[in-house]
Design an enzyme around this catalytic site. Sequence first.
Site, PDB file in Angstrom:
ATOM      1  CE  LYS A  97      50.740  26.973  75.666  1.00 25.40           C
ATOM      2  NZ  LYS A  97      51.223  25.677  76.177  1.00 25.40           N
ATOM      3  CB  SER A 154      50.075  23.199  73.348  1.00 22.82           C
ATOM      4  OG  SER A 154      50.565  23.513  74.638  1.00 22.82           O
ATOM      5  CB  SER A 199      53.328  22.302  75.576  1.00 20.78           C
ATOM      6  OG  SER A 199      52.319  21.469  75.092  1.00 20.78           O
TER       7      SER A 199
HETATM    8  N1  GLN Z   1      51.102  17.160  73.406  1.00 25.24           N
HETATM    9  C1  GLN Z   1      50.790  16.971  74.775  1.00 25.24           C
HETATM   10  C2  GLN Z   1      49.302  17.027  74.969  1.00 25.24           C
HETATM   11  O1  GLN Z   1      48.639  17.235  74.031  1.00 25.24           O
HETATM   12  C3  GLN Z   1      51.490  17.973  75.628  1.00 25.24           C
HETATM   13  C4  GLN Z   1      50.781  19.255  75.714  1.00 25.24           C
HETATM   14  C5  GLN Z   1      51.381  20.203  76.708  1.00 25.24           C
HETATM   15  O2  GLN Z   1      52.495  20.002  77.203  1.00 25.24           O
HETATM   16  N2  GLN Z   1      50.571  21.186  77.082  1.00 25.24           N
HETATM   17  O3  GLN Z   1      48.801  16.860  76.034  1.00 25.24           O
END
Ligand code: GLN
Length: 422
Positions: A28, A103, A127
């Site tokens: 990532k 994400s 994410s």
């Molecule tokens: N969807 C969640 C957010 O937008 C989780 C994102 C993540 O785990 N980085 O914060």
Amino acid sequence: MSENIFITEERIEGADDGPLAGKTVAVKDNISTAGVRTTCGSKMLEEYVPPYDATVVARLKEAGATIVGKANMDEFGMGTTTETSYFGETDNPAAPGHVPGGSSGGSAAAVAAGEADLALGSDTGGSVRCPAAFCGVVGIKPTYGLVSRYGLVAYGNSLEQIGPFGETVEDAAALLDVIAGSDERDATTRSEGDDANYADAATGDVDGLQIGVPTELLEGADEGVVETFWDAIAELEDKGASYHEVSLPSVEHAVEAYYVIAMSEASSNLARFDGVRYGHSGGYDGNWNETFAKAREEGFGDEVKRRILLGTYALSAGYHDKYYKKAQDARAWVKQDFDEALTEADVLASPTMPVPPFELGESLDDPLKMYLADANTTPVNLADLPAISVPAGETDGLPVGLQLVGPAFGEERLIRAASALA
Ligand code: GLN
């Protein structure tokens, strides 16, 4: 590549041998790679090349893995679809025309498309698990403190962990073996996992396993998702597990508490990106305040700006007690609920996501819809616990994930149970 999986496709060769020799890994793009651009999916860091490796990257190299690219992601990890990336959306290889989840959408898509054997993502509120569920692969969110965050660009540091993806539970577990373990460069790491052997735990033995199903995590979920979930539970029952319902009354406040805490931490973490210390610069025009404002105005996308504004508000004098402190109280309650439920069951099971993958573009204009999709994943980050998402089947041809949650440092138990479904 039609799926737009990688932001930077540059190979980084690891050692000649080791437990991951011959394996390819997608990383990532918020995980630092020395000499290779690390953008966080943001224009702000479009040109940023870290001078050092994240601990997990150093461990990958030592283990003989080959990194094949830096994977697309929601900008700074803020999103559930990978559509907030400055570098464009990623298509879902398992469900073309749909989002890969977020994400860490590029990481999951890389594994689903066969572009990499394994991948690393980060999970602040789901994410790793969300894209694993949406792309039909396996993803693990480790216990807070199991994996070093050194070199991970922070979004919500009290919530997040780097986690592995694989096509099978055993693959993801083998990657966890390599990245887990204490690190003197991250004082929040703990030594509990240092002697664990995750890949060996993938035995599929669920005989006598007691599964708790929190009723609150099924409420409001899509019907097809719930049906697929129960089919997976029936499969585990066939193999010797049993289930009963449990209750987590606090989780109705989890999404709100998560977003207040995550946005507050984000507003503070992202203060360093001012075009001088770090990040995109719009040029100095004689006024420092305007110089900083211009760099941030140009460098950040809408979702990131929204969160910085809300987080700054939640932390400001006069509102701190009303929002931030209250969210911390809710977090303590959520933790307590999970601890209690885990005295009544070995693992807790739910659908990973209450909905199947959105169509591309469907949720972009509706942040609330996106936030609410995190109902089943965010409570686990608030509670600091480990969780795994494993493919449970499909609804209308779209992948559905099953989430299993265990006690702190109970990853081996989760891996053993989830591997029964593979
Ligand atoms: N969807 C969640 C957010 O937008 C989780 C994102 C993540 O785990 N980085 O914060």
